[in-house]
Write a protein that holds these residues in place. Structure first.
Motif, mmCIF file in Angstrom:
data_model
loop_
_atom_site.group_PDB
_atom_site.id
_atom_site.type_symbol
_atom_site.label_atom_id
_atom_site.label_comp_id
_atom_site.label_asym_id
_atom_site.label_seq_id
_atom_site.Cartn_x
_atom_site.Cartn_y
_atom_site.Cartn_z
ATOM 1 N N PRO A 1 0.713 -1.204 -0.088
ATOM 2 C CA PRO A 1 -0.062 -0.023 -0.012
ATOM 3 C C PRO A 1 0.755 1.130 -0.032
ATOM 4 C CG PRO A 1 -0.073 -0.917 2.082
ATOM 5 C CD PRO A 1 0.877 -1.873 1.380
ATOM 6 N N LYS B 1 10.402 -3.792 13.095
ATOM 7 C CA LYS B 1 8.973 -3.751 12.472
ATOM 8 C C LYS B 1 9.064 -3.492 11.221
ATOM 9 C CE LYS B 1 7.524 -5.012 16.713
ATOM 10 N NZ LYS B 1 6.770 -6.475 16.808
ATOM 11 N N HIS C 1 -2.457 -4.107 13.827
ATOM 12 C CA HIS C 1 -1.832 -4.921 12.733
ATOM 13 C C HIS C 1 -0.377 -4.441 12.193
ATOM 14 C CE1 HIS C 1 -1.882 -8.447 10.043
ATOM 15 N NE2 HIS C 1 -1.594 -7.552 9.110
ATOM 16 N N LEU C 2 -0.167 -3.225 12.368
ATOM 17 C CA LEU C 2 1.041 -2.365 11.698
ATOM 18 C C LEU C 2 2.108 -2.783 12.690
ATOM 19 C CD1 LEU C 2 -0.552 0.750 10.254
ATOM 20 C CD2 LEU C 2 -0.414 -1.688 9.168
ATOM 21 N N GLY C 3 3.395 -2.774 12.047
ATOM 22 C CA GLY C 3 4.470 -2.775 12.852
ATOM 23 C C GLY C 3 4.999 -1.300 13.116
ATOM 24 N N ARG C 4 4.860 -0.438 12.247
ATOM 25 C CA ARG C 4 4.987 1.076 12.215
ATOM 26 C C ARG C 4 3.762 2.015 11.902
ATOM 27 N NH1 ARG C 4 10.153 3.115 12.850
ATOM 28 N NH2 ARG C 4 11.825 1.781 12.404
ATOM 29 N N ARG D 1 3.572 5.270 10.526
ATOM 30 C CA ARG D 1 3.680 5.611 9.075
ATOM 31 C C ARG D 1 2.337 5.145 8.315
ATOM 32 N NH1 ARG D 1 9.425 2.347 8.120
ATOM 33 N NH2 ARG D 1 10.783 3.880 9.447
ATOM 34 N N ALA D 2 1.389 5.155 9.195
ATOM 35 C CA ALA D 2 0.026 4.405 8.418
ATOM 36 C C ALA D 2 -0.347 5.246 7.104
ATOM 37 C CB ALA D 2 -0.987 4.216 9.596
ATOM 38 N N ARG E 1 1.231 6.639 5.166
ATOM 39 C CA ARG E 1 1.710 6.345 3.651
ATOM 40 C C ARG E 1 0.909 5.396 2.955
ATOM 41 N NH1 ARG E 1 6.995 7.785 2.722
ATOM 42 N NH2 ARG E 1 8.176 8.626 4.211
ATOM 43 N N ALA E 2 -0.026 4.799 3.880
ATOM 44 C CA ALA E 2 -0.874 3.701 2.995
ATOM 45 C C ALA E 2 -1.634 3.985 1.878
ATOM 46 C CB ALA E 2 -1.313 2.541 4.078
ATOM 47 N N LEU F 1 -5.259 -2.762 -0.625
ATOM 48 C CA LEU F 1 -5.136 -2.317 0.646
ATOM 49 C C LEU F 1 -5.005 -0.754 0.941
ATOM 50 C CD1 LEU F 1 -4.895 -2.916 3.796
ATOM 51 C CD2 LEU F 1 -2.370 -3.528 3.350
ATOM 52 N N SER F 2 -4.523 -0.368 -0.158
ATOM 53 C CA SER F 2 -4.441 1.170 -0.293
ATOM 54 C C SER F 2 -5.746 1.852 -0.424
ATOM 55 C CB SER F 2 -3.351 1.353 -1.269
ATOM 56 O OG SER F 2 -3.027 2.829 -1.311
ATOM 57 N N PHE G 1 9.917 -15.950 11.463
ATOM 58 C CA PHE G 1 8.540 -15.461 11.116
ATOM 59 C C PHE G 1 7.574 -16.089 9.881
ATOM 60 C CE2 PHE G 1 6.626 -12.757 7.402
ATOM 61 C CZ PHE G 1 5.608 -12.123 8.116
ATOM 62 N N GLU H 1 3.932 -16.943 11.079
ATOM 63 C CA GLU H 1 2.739 -16.053 10.316
ATOM 64 C C GLU H 1 1.874 -16.927 9.749
ATOM 65 O OE1 GLU H 1 2.243 -12.777 10.708
ATOM 66 O OE2 GLU H 1 1.082 -12.110 9.010
#
Lengths: 243, 325
Positions: free
Chosen positions: A86, A128, B65-68, B71-72, B74-75, B84-85, B246, B250
């Motif tokens: 995204p 992360k 759900h986001l690691g960062r 910065r959301a 930016r999505a 998703l975007s 991972f 996951e």
């Protein structure tokens, strides 16, 4: 157009994991920051790796073969992980076809790892963000290194030269020739991802030696019955001389 | 796949929020054409507030759900290629439309903008309602397509995924609207409960169809295609690591097949059968408490349904991670 890739010879790989450790060593000191481990000296050590060597047993006992299988990002020509991102953090470079992650843009949503059928991406549990093989992009263009050193760390480390590196779009490159002549193939061709990395299959190596290759039947000395002296059954020079 | 509770909460909460908004606008449309008595604006305002609340809660859940998460923003960049975007853009757009819809009803500022040839007046709320309806369906499609577009996750790669996101979100939203109507607008309760019952049963049909489909899937990827060795008998001896990675965390749900079967029957009962029964009871006896109970049970059932949805998807990368040594 250039498409850099690895060609991995499964006939030669001995499963020593040197590529795994050298990859980790180079990339953990790289500009993109460390590849962090959790619990490295504890019971269940885990961490981020760009490259893994797996081992498979093919066949049924006693007719089995052990296949060591190095696995990293395949730098697909149609990478399914790129369009789903995204933020645009996941991208494929036009100039050399390397698929990279911009660690400053990645939001760690893991969607790209879902979209990779090969499981080539691993999230860094401390930073992360999603991480993956970069084909040592910070090495292969480093003009301060010698040409010999300007190759991915895994290729440099391989003691059996099972890993080749080059441009698969150049028909005369070492990797293109290897793919062409040794039957190089792609993983999971059913998804149309067209991975750039290729694998060379196992080959049966048999040495056929005929009797007449050890002793020539048409040896002229044999034909005119004048056999060399001393004869084959006689003691050799070393045996007869005592001085 | 390993079901993440952040995504389970996100998809179930926003699904119900969108469905609730669609139910509110259904009532307003019925009233505009004289099929239902006009409602006091309080019902719409409370309903919209609840829809906005559900959307906000879903949005909060998604950040987990986001690691960062910082910065959301930016999505929203890659809407040309990434579903998703697109969801990241449509979700606030829909929430905004629902918010304005509620504000227009609550404040009473609702002038007639135009009149249809039939003489039906078109208010601001009608315009906002149409916009919200379009955005609600767009958001259902975005949410569903996030999963349906991944072609090698074959349990998800089907139009049924999108259809079921619409039906299951719609069912929970209409059930919630019926429960609200039971308290605030009893005269529209039968219409809403009726639609909730119909959509719940349609959801049962859609979800059962996908269960049947997925039970018959044959994997396209095998160990043979995964490592490119054409031998019928290949066994992994080691995945190259011992402490997990991972890839092992996951993509595996880590539960037994019996647990999965249990969850399947649990959600078939809790998301469909029990709420359908309670909706029928609520309809026949005009019992608001039965409708409230129906929503609570259906929501919990849909959480189980979403858990199963993720757990059932078998990622081809799992072929590479079968043995520790």
């Amino acid at each position: 157009m250039t498409q850099l890739a690895l060609v991995i010879d499964l006939n030669v790989c001995v499963g020593c994991h040197a590529c795994v450790t050298n990859c980790k060593e180079w990339n953990t000191f790289g500009a993109a920051g460390p590849m962090v481990d959790q619990n490295p000296y504890g019971k269940d050590p885990t961490g981020t790796f760009f490259n893994r060597v797996q081992t498979f047993e093919v066949g049924e006992f006693p007719n089995t073969e052990t296949v060591h299988f190095p696995k990293s990002c395949l730098h697909c020509e149609e990478p399914p992980c790129v369009p789903v991102c995204p933020t645009g953090a996941s991208y494929k470079r036009k100039e050399d076809g390397i698929v990279l992650v911009d660690y400053d843009k990645c939001i760690g949503c893991k969607y790209c790892s879902w979209a990779c059928p090969y499981g080539a991406r691993e999230i860094d549990e401390q930073q992360k963000v999603m991480k993956k093989c970069t084909l040592c992009v910070d090495r292969i263009y480093d003009a301060t290194m010698t040409a010999e050193e300007r190759r991915p760390a895994c290729v440099r480390a391989c003691p059996t030269s099972a890993r080749l590196f080059g441009d698969i779009h150049d028909p005369d490159s070492e990797v293109s020739q290897a793919i062409r002549e040794a039957g190089g193939y792609q993983l999971m061709p059913e998804w149309g991802t067209s991975p750039a990395n290729h694998y060379l299959p196992r080959r049966k190596t048999k040495l056929r030696i005929r009797e007449d290759e050890l002793e020539r039947a048409d040896n002229p000395l044999k034909i005119d019955q004048q056999l060399p002296k001393p004869g084959k059954a006689e003691p050799s020079l070393d045996d007869v001389t005592s001085w | 796949m390993h079901p993440a509770f952040s995504v389970i909460f996100l998809t179930t909460l926003i699904g119900a929020g969108q469905g609730l908004f669609l139910a509110l606008f259904t009532v307003e449309s019925y009233a505009a054409f004289g099929l239902l008595p006009p409602q006091a604006s309080g019902f719409y305002a409370i309903g919209s507030a609840m829809a906005v609340l559900l959307m906000a809660l879903g949005l909060v859940a998604s950040f987990f759900h986001l690691g960062r998460p910082e910065r959301a923003w930016r999505a929203a960049a890659q809407w040309r290629t990434s579903w998703l975007s697109r969801e990241v853009i449509v979700l606030p757009a829909f929430t905004g439309a629902a918010f304005l819809y509620g504000v227009a009803h609550w404040s009473g500022v609702n002038p007639v903008l135009a009149t249809l040839p039939s003489g039906t007046p078109v208010n601001i709320t009608a315009m906002l309602g149409v916009a919200g309806t379009v955005l609600a369906f767009a958001l259902y499609i975005c949410t569903g397509m996030i999963y349906a577009c991944l072609k090698f996750l074959r349990e998800w790669h089907t139009p049924l995924t999108v259809i079921n996101y619409i039906l299951l979100g719609g069912a929970s939203g209409f059930t919630l609207a019926a429960a609200l109507a039971g308290h605030f607008a009893p005269e529209v309760m039968p219409v809403l409960a009726g639609w909730a019952l119909i959509i719940t049963l349609l959801g049962l049909v859609g979800r059962t169809a996908s269960l049947f489909r997925n039970a018959r899937l044959k994997p396209k990827s095998t160990l043979q295609t995964a490592i490119g060795i054409k031998h019928p008998k290949i066994v992994q001896k080691t995945m190259g690591l011992m402490g997990g990675s991972f890839n092992t965390r996951e993509f595996f749900h880590g539960r037994s097949a019996a647990w999965l079967r249990g969850v399947k029957w649990l959600f078939l009962l809790a998301a469909f059968a029990v709420p359908a029964g309670l909706l029928a009871v609520g309809l026949s006896r005009s019992a608001g408490s039965a409708l409230t109970l129906a929503f609570v049970i259906q929501y919990l059932g849909l959480m189980a349904e979403r858990w199963f949805f993720f757990a059932q998807a078998n990622h081809p990368q799992n072929l590479y991670y079968q043995s520790v040594a």
